[in-house]
Write an enzyme that holds these catalytic residues in place. Sequence first.
Site, PDB file in Angstrom:
ATOM      1  N   GLU A 172      42.288  34.201  27.972  1.00 46.72           N
ATOM      2  CA  GLU A 172      41.206  33.663  27.876  1.00 46.72           C
ATOM      3  C   GLU A 172      40.705  33.634  26.357  1.00 46.72           C
ATOM      4  O   GLU A 172      40.191  34.915  26.252  1.00 46.72           O
ATOM      5  CB  GLU A 172      40.055  33.874  28.848  1.00 46.72           C
ATOM      6  CG  GLU A 172      38.854  32.681  28.690  1.00 46.72           C
ATOM      7  CD  GLU A 172      37.752  32.968  29.822  1.00 46.72           C
ATOM      8  OE1 GLU A 172      36.785  32.521  29.649  1.00 46.72           O
ATOM      9  OE2 GLU A 172      38.114  33.789  30.424  1.00 46.72           O
ATOM     10  N   ALA A 192      41.771  32.027  34.467  1.00 50.62           N
ATOM     11  CA  ALA A 192      42.543  32.137  35.933  1.00 50.62           C
ATOM     12  C   ALA A 192      43.574  33.499  35.624  1.00 50.62           C
ATOM     13  O   ALA A 192      44.571  33.601  35.059  1.00 50.62           O
ATOM     14  CB  ALA A 192      43.512  31.072  36.306  1.00 50.62           C
ATOM     15  N   GLU A 193      43.016  34.685  36.214  1.00 49.50           N
ATOM     16  CA  GLU A 193      43.467  35.897  35.802  1.00 49.50           C
ATOM     17  C   GLU A 193      44.891  35.902  36.478  1.00 49.50           C
ATOM     18  O   GLU A 193      45.729  36.697  36.061  1.00 49.50           O
ATOM     19  CB  GLU A 193      42.676  36.909  36.543  1.00 49.50           C
ATOM     20  CG  GLU A 193      41.388  37.148  35.427  1.00 49.50           C
ATOM     21  CD  GLU A 193      40.060  36.187  35.763  1.00 49.50           C
ATOM     22  OE1 GLU A 193      39.325  36.008  34.854  1.00 49.50           O
ATOM     23  OE2 GLU A 193      40.246  35.616  36.742  1.00 49.50           O
ATOM     24  N   PHE A 197      37.562  41.044  30.661  1.00 50.50           N
ATOM     25  CA  PHE A 197      36.848  42.030  31.238  1.00 50.50           C
ATOM     26  C   PHE A 197      37.655  42.694  32.316  1.00 50.50           C
ATOM     27  O   PHE A 197      37.886  41.903  33.165  1.00 50.50           O
ATOM     28  CB  PHE A 197      35.325  41.684  31.671  1.00 50.50           C
ATOM     29  CG  PHE A 197      34.584  41.328  30.322  1.00 50.50           C
ATOM     30  CD1 PHE A 197      33.788  42.234  29.654  1.00 50.50           C
ATOM     31  CD2 PHE A 197      34.527  40.036  29.932  1.00 50.50           C
ATOM     32  CE1 PHE A 197      32.910  42.082  28.716  1.00 50.50           C
ATOM     33  CE2 PHE A 197      33.601  39.845  28.767  1.00 50.50           C
ATOM     34  CZ  PHE A 197      32.884  40.734  28.031  1.00 50.50           C
ATOM     35  N   ALA A 198      37.508  44.036  32.474  1.00 50.04           N
ATOM     36  CA  ALA A 198      38.266  44.724  33.511  1.00 50.04           C
ATOM     37  C   ALA A 198      37.753  44.279  34.914  1.00 50.04           C
ATOM     38  O   ALA A 198      38.183  44.299  35.953  1.00 50.04           O
ATOM     39  CB  ALA A 198      38.170  46.215  33.487  1.00 50.04           C
ATOM     40  N   ASP A 199      36.408  43.701  34.889  1.00 53.64           N
ATOM     41  CA  ASP A 199      35.665  43.455  36.082  1.00 53.64           C
ATOM     42  C   ASP A 199      36.257  42.368  36.613  1.00 53.64           C
ATOM     43  O   ASP A 199      35.799  41.956  37.872  1.00 53.64           O
ATOM     44  CB  ASP A 199      34.260  43.037  35.782  1.00 53.64           C
ATOM     45  CG  ASP A 199      33.671  44.454  34.637  1.00 53.64           C
ATOM     46  OD1 ASP A 199      33.909  44.593  33.787  1.00 53.64           O
ATOM     47  OD2 ASP A 199      32.555  44.960  35.330  1.00 53.64           O
ATOM     48  N   PRO A 216      41.125  38.763  40.625  1.00 54.31           N
ATOM     49  CA  PRO A 216      42.133  37.894  41.033  1.00 54.31           C
ATOM     50  C   PRO A 216      43.601  38.163  40.713  1.00 54.31           C
ATOM     51  O   PRO A 216      44.439  37.218  41.600  1.00 54.31           O
ATOM     52  CB  PRO A 216      41.693  36.639  40.211  1.00 54.31           C
ATOM     53  CG  PRO A 216      40.048  36.956  40.194  1.00 54.31           C
ATOM     54  CD  PRO A 216      39.954  38.371  39.857  1.00 54.31           C
ATOM     55  N   HIS A 250      30.410  43.502  33.876  1.00 55.78           N
ATOM     56  CA  HIS A 250      30.767  43.981  32.394  1.00 55.78           C
ATOM     57  C   HIS A 250      30.984  45.415  32.367  1.00 55.78           C
ATOM     58  O   HIS A 250      30.929  45.804  31.276  1.00 55.78           O
ATOM     59  CB  HIS A 250      30.076  43.086  31.339  1.00 55.78           C
ATOM     60  CG  HIS A 250      30.052  41.545  31.603  1.00 55.78           C
ATOM     61  ND1 HIS A 250      29.051  40.961  32.391  1.00 55.78           N
ATOM     62  CD2 HIS A 250      30.589  40.796  31.148  1.00 55.78           C
ATOM     63  CE1 HIS A 250      29.516  39.550  32.309  1.00 55.78           C
ATOM     64  NE2 HIS A 250      30.489  39.617  31.340  1.00 55.78           N
TER      65      HIS A 250
END
Length: 702
Positions: A402, A433-434, A457-459, A463, A503
């Site tokens: 993204e 969409a991860e 972001f790792a957060d 998904p 975040h």
Amino acid sequence: MSEEQMEDILVNSETKKNGVKKSKASKESKEKDKFHGLSEVQLKEAYMIMLRSRLNDDRVDTLIKQGKATFLISGSGHEGIQVAMGMAMKAGKDWLYTYYRDNAICMAMGVTVENMMQHSMGKATDTFSGGRQMPMTIGSQQFRIPTASLTTGSQYLEAAGAALAEVYKGTDAVAYAGGGEGSTSEGEFWEAVNWASRDRLPMIFVIQNNKFAISVPIHQQTAGGSVYKATAGFEGLRRVDIDGTDFLASYAACKEAVEHARAGKGPTLIHANVVRLRSHSASDAQEKYRDKLELEEDLKKDPLLKLENILIENNIITKEDAERIRKEVFDEVLKIADDVWAQPSPEASTVEDYLFCPADEQTPIEYEKTVPAGDPVVMVDAINHALHEEMEKNPNMIIYGEDVQDNKGGVFTATRGLTNKFGANRCFNSQLAEASIVGTAIGAAIAGLKPVVEIQFADYIWPAMMQIRDELAMYRYRSNNTFPAPVVIRTACGGYINGGPYHSQNIEAIFAKCAGIYIAYPSNAADAKGLLKTACQLKDPVLFLEHKFLYRQGFAKSPEPDKDYYLPFGKAAVKTEGDDITIVTYGAMVDKAMRAAKEMAKQGVGVEVIDIRTIVPLDMDTILNSVKKTGKVIVFHEDSKFMGFGAEIAAQIAEQAFTYLDAPVKRVAGLHVHVPYHSNLEKAALPQNDWILKACEELAAY
């Protein structure tokens, strides 16, 4: 039964029925229209494949009762559409991302009864997985069938990635994604349809609607009770609704779908209405939830019998031939099963093989051949330069995620300039969409590309958890070293930016549990560049964690390494030497540890700081050598102390260096809370300079 024997039966039957052998030329003309271009020989071949698949299922069911096999998911009732699709594709050219009921399509591509039996009995000779997976997770490098898993719906995104790779390489290969109607309830199906439709990918979705997902009927799965209806809104998606038990109708639809894809016109969804002639699996009893009359009606739609009737009605075989063929194929399957049972089982000593690429197959890299000596650079720029250098070296390396495309170049500018330099086909924006990002990357990697993808972001990586844990981490292992998936996932992690709960997460402890993935977590620019360049070369999956707080910090700057600098995974760095206390740490905590070491030096206490640099593999040798020297150790990390990765380090120290310890292993880490937004709360939750200094003082006084 051999092909020659089959041909003798058919020729004799034809001669008996007609007196003379028909003219080949005149027959071919009629067959072209009547059988959609298939010859009588091809029709016989389709019948034989369906029969072998059916009788294979029957035999495995018996083997389970005999204790020689343990599991069966049958394709009985699905053979019509599956064999039709297989015959419309090209073995070894096109990709097949199958699901657990796709037995017949794989046999249509060339997988043998012996292969299936070896897999069902979990033999060492199992070419699909070497006994590592339950049936029916078929795979073949020769026929481009990546070894499947038993997760529901994961195959769709991977097939889209394979199609993406073939477009990138400029071929006309297509990608098949098979699944039952129940699997379309998974969001990844819709993500894959969206991606394929958006990019007009050469992809064929074959949804085999047997109306039941185990015991749940279609009307409880899908709005309107129809996947075909539900997919109507996707622009660019060609759709057909067919009787999947009708082999000829199925072949016509499959042939057209393949031609459509090869011509670059985009994806097709074939909604094939089939019947499930057996229970969902050997562990299920469909009589508990299906009406007897309904089951009897399904038997009348048996695709094998329907094709057999076509062959008989068109004088291609007789009823007597059909009976004889069934008997001979049954005997063939029986003999193969007996022979396979005598084959060896996997050796227990191989259980850890192929979690990662074997050393003799790994990319040869000359590590640390140069010394970082360039102008000082901040970490985010070092990462950006590493990506530029590796893309120049590898034309098959692609980057997406993204917001990564120019002129944005990522929210942290880590991908700045890549699109402008290498083109939008090599660095481009994905959907938000991860799972799509990681799933397509897996398929693209298996197809020969080197995807380096970004999760912003790792957060927000969660998904994609199923694609990472159940697919990416397992591919090499579950396929017995046949299908590596060397994807690099970059993601920004960590706190100290007032980013709040969404975040600021650290995720290394969770993913360290996922065997089969390397994890890097650099603390400075030089290490970040060297490790990322190595990640781009390795033949294994890598999770590359970039602490966003360090991106532009002055203390994380370092002289920039040149384009030939590669840093090995699994080699810790001794940042400061000391004889009294060891601090084992990584990421943003390295600077705090070094500050504490300077303060302790003023008190006459020597603190040795070790930056582990990679979570997996973990350099325990360097850690243990230091602990044996100092006798006292602090494990220091940002993530929560409870279940943090430091607990693993502490446990290994206790197990391997207990007799050298002069004090209990001490841990300093974050609180077991969600990282809050306000600075007062964040400071209370995350480790501060005074936390580690206090721990050093307490340990020195112990």
